[in-house]
Design an enzyme around this catalytic site. Structure first.
Site, mmCIF file in Angstrom:
data_model
loop_
_atom_site.group_PDB
_atom_site.id
_atom_site.type_symbol
_atom_site.label_atom_id
_atom_site.label_comp_id
_atom_site.label_asym_id
_atom_site.label_seq_id
_atom_site.Cartn_x
_atom_site.Cartn_y
_atom_site.Cartn_z
ATOM 1 N N ARG A 83 49.587 45.426 37.981
ATOM 2 C CA ARG A 83 49.250 45.271 39.400
ATOM 3 C C ARG A 83 50.331 44.436 40.085
ATOM 4 N NH1 ARG A 83 44.036 42.416 39.345
ATOM 5 N NH2 ARG A 83 43.115 44.453 38.942
ATOM 6 N N ARG A 153 44.977 35.141 43.623
ATOM 7 C CA ARG A 153 45.480 36.497 43.478
ATOM 8 C C ARG A 153 46.157 36.978 44.768
ATOM 9 N NH1 ARG A 153 41.161 39.648 39.591
ATOM 10 N NH2 ARG A 153 41.109 38.099 37.928
ATOM 11 N N LYS A 215 38.967 33.375 38.615
ATOM 12 C CA LYS A 215 39.809 34.037 39.607
ATOM 13 C C LYS A 215 39.513 33.508 41.004
ATOM 14 C CE LYS A 215 36.582 37.950 39.882
ATOM 15 N NZ LYS A 215 36.410 39.394 39.645
ATOM 16 N N LYS A 217 40.373 34.358 45.260
ATOM 17 C CA LYS A 217 40.870 35.357 46.203
ATOM 18 C C LYS A 217 40.979 34.762 47.605
ATOM 19 C CE LYS A 217 38.883 39.171 43.548
ATOM 20 N NZ LYS A 217 37.945 40.322 43.554
ATOM 21 N N CYS A 434 35.815 51.878 43.135
ATOM 22 C CA CYS A 434 36.773 51.267 42.219
ATOM 23 C C CYS A 434 37.244 52.326 41.215
ATOM 24 C CB CYS A 434 36.148 50.072 41.506
ATOM 25 S SG CYS A 434 34.841 50.532 40.339
ATOM 26 N N CYS A 440 39.149 51.673 32.959
ATOM 27 C CA CYS A 440 38.658 50.298 33.053
ATOM 28 C C CYS A 440 37.746 49.973 31.879
ATOM 29 C CB CYS A 440 37.909 50.081 34.370
ATOM 30 S SG CYS A 440 37.258 48.397 34.514
ATOM 31 N N CYS A 479 30.736 48.815 37.719
ATOM 32 C CA CYS A 479 30.104 47.715 37.000
ATOM 33 C C CYS A 479 29.779 46.634 38.027
ATOM 34 C CB CYS A 479 31.023 47.190 35.888
ATOM 35 S SG CYS A 479 32.338 46.089 36.471
ATOM 36 N N CYS A 483 34.644 45.000 42.175
ATOM 37 C CA CYS A 483 35.943 45.482 42.635
ATOM 38 C C CYS A 483 35.839 46.490 43.775
ATOM 39 C CB CYS A 483 36.725 46.095 41.478
ATOM 40 S SG CYS A 483 37.119 44.918 40.171
#
Length: 570
Positions: A83, A153, A215, A217, A434, A440, A479, A483
């Site tokens: 990515r 990110r 994470k 964002k 997603c 994935c 899931c 995302c």
């Protein structure tokens, strides 16, 4: 601190294993370099499997052939997803040509995948080609640093092509914030770019030696468009303008959508307003939010480690006061702002700079040559003649931006000839998924491959009720990790098992309300039957211009989620 707060500032207890991994990683180096030379496996071993995420990669395999390979006593066909870091989603035509070439020559699938974090992903890079991927990005001024794992990110920025001057200012701040919060370790340059190790001690003054608890964002938002879905982000800077000039930001903190099925300690949460700051304080405040979360975030339970949980535990006012103390500022009252939409305006729009901007709808962001629709070739041909730039949107679309009047006809012909301007319904334009299967590893149900046919059926329902001109913000995620941003949709499908989803309804069109789970663990056929009945009621009982999500809340079909920490699962 003397101020009362709901819970402890720091969670005591046994640290999650990820904390050990980071502490022992030698500032994200691990033994990745040695692992690259191991030809016995196509994957990475031990801690390196997770450490490569800090370098912008996930190890994946093709789940469609996993069982077949197991029967043949072969390891899964390991390949990496890489990515790019692309703050604000802006990319030059020259960079695009390089990206296109690598995708065609060195990935298993040959595609470029636009993401809803305004960047692109390569899927299916074999381990032997990883260095050339990173070095190819570096040659055109790009990198993959810090696009995954426990760091800040890719920074989003509204891609609004009309407010050209304001967008340019906001975009510059997105870049500055991204650069300011990057890891300082030289591990990326040493491993992937073959740069020599510098004989200095590694330090991480902002992220710390064990980086963030989870994470993180960040987004820069330019009202009235909420195309970046600010409530999906830990930290948001809402642009405030005077006379068309950016003067400062409203700060919102603590948004996030990922949950864990059945775990009532997890929930989606909208971001909390902290206040207004002038531009001069932007980087200091960004750093203060990140370091407060670094020090107070839960390092014992990764499912409760994100900023949203820290705010709920210590209290919004306590967290806000700490940010003020660390940044040496006081927040001013929030300045007025409003959102009117979050979808991309497909087609041509003329900016105030007299340049044209062509937004191309890219279903699910997947750029590939399909029979009769050679999308990838078309974009390459446009890149060879385009004199402006490309903007990747947070809705997985692409804007050919800054087109001069003299170039407009040529660009449009190339787009039409390659299937890039095919007519789509309003419903399809406002639907997103997603990646999910086959690549994935977290996917529980289909998403990207499921969505096109599902939208066909929703379109048929809409038309049957006389609503073919209308749309519902529809999102599918394979899931519960969020995302696809299903938990900011009017209708959100969250994968539970192959062919089964939890159905959430009651978000709104502008993305400021969490939808509530309406049906659990049901098939797509059951979802369509349910939607048919609800859309039928919406068609006959709605108020003027009332969106689907607002209707199901007003009519009492679902209660709005007002306090996610306490009523998300009710």
């Amino acid at each position: 601190m003397s101020e009362k707060h709901p819970g402890p500032l720091v969670v005591e207890g046994k640290l999650a294993d990820a904390e050990r991994l980071k502490a022992e990683s030698h500032f994200l180096r691990g033994t990745i370099a040695e692992d690259l030379n191991d030809g016995l496996t196509g994957g990475f071993r031990g801690d390196n499997f997770l450490l490569i995420r800090f370098h912008g990669m996930y190890q994946q395999d093709d789940r469609d052939i996993r069982a077949e390979r197991a029967e043949q006593k072969l390891e899964p066909r390991h390949a990496m997803m890489l990515r790019c870091r692309l703050p604000g989603g802006i990319i030059t035509p020259l960079q695009w040509q390089k990206i296109d070439k690598f995708a065609g020559e060195h990935t298993l699938y040959g595609s470029i995948r636009l993401t809803n974090r305004q960047t692109f992903q390569y899927h299916g890079i074999l381990k032997k080609d990883l260095k050339s991927a990173h070095q190819g990005l570096h040659e055109v001024g790009l990198d993959a640093l810090a696009t995954a794992n426990d760091v800040n990110r890719n920074v989003l920025c509204t891609s609004n092509p009309v407010e050209s001057a304001l967008h340019a200012e906001a975009y510059e701040w997105a870049k500055k914030i991204s650069e300011h919060l990057l890891p300082r370790t030289r591990a990326y340059a040493e491993i992937w770019l073959d740069q020599e190790k510098v004989a200095t001690t590694d330090e991480e003054p902002i992220l710390g030696p064990t980086y963030l608890p989870r994470k993180f964002k960040t987004a820069v938002v330019v009202p009235p468009q909420n195309d970046v879905d600010l409530h999906a982000n830990d930290m948001n800077f809402v642009a405030i303008a005077q006379n068309g000039k950016l003067v400062g930001f409203n700060l919102l903190v603590g948004g996030g959508l990922s949950i864990d099925h059945g775990n009532k300690k997890t929930y989606a949460r909208t971001a909390s307003e902290f206040g207004y700051i002038p531009l001069a304080h932007t980087l200091a405040v960004a750093e203060a939010v990140v370091t407060t979360q670094r020090d107070w975030g839960n390092r014992t339970d990764r499912k409760n480690a994100k900023t949203k949980y820290t705010l709920e535990r210590v209290g919004v006012e306590v967290f806000k006061a700490e940010v003020e103390r660390r940044a040496g500022i006081s927040f001013e009252p929030v300045r007025p702002y409003e959102f009117t939409g979050r979808g991309d305006r497909i087609g041509w729009v003329k900016g105030i700079d007299d340049k044209w901007h062509l937004t191309l709808f890219i279903e699910n962001g997947r750029i590939l040559d399909y029979p009769g629709r050679p999308l990838k070739t078309g974009l390459l041909e446009i890149a060879r003649v385009h004199q402006g730039d490309f903007r990747l949107t947070a809705n997985q679309n692409l804007i050919v931006a800054g087109v001069a009047e003299s170039q407009k006809e040529r660009i449009e012909k190339l787009a039409r000839d390659h299937g890039l301007m095919a007519a789509v319904t309003p419903q399809r334009e406002n639907s997103m998924a997603c990646v999910a299967f086959p690549t994935c590893p977290l996917a529980m149900a289909e998403a990207e491959r499921f969505l096109p046919q599902f939208v066909d059926k929703v379109d048929a329902i809409m038309a049957a009720h006389g609503l073919g001109h209308e749309h519902i913000v529809l999102r599918v995620t394979g899931c519960p990790n969020g995302c696809g941003r299903a938990l900011l949709a009017e209708v959100g499908l969250v994968g539970k098992a192959p062919g089964r989803y939890n159905l959430h309804i009651g978000g709104n069109r502008i993305g400021t309300r969490i939808p509530r789970m309406y049906r659990e663990n049901i098939t797509d056929a059951e979802i369509l039957t349910t939607l048919d009945a609800l859309i039928g009621r919406w068609a006959t009982e709605r108020q003027d211009n009332e969106g689907f999500g607002d209707f199901v809340v007003r009519s009492g079909i679902v209660r709005p989620v007002l306090d996610p920490a306490r009523d998300f699962w009710e």
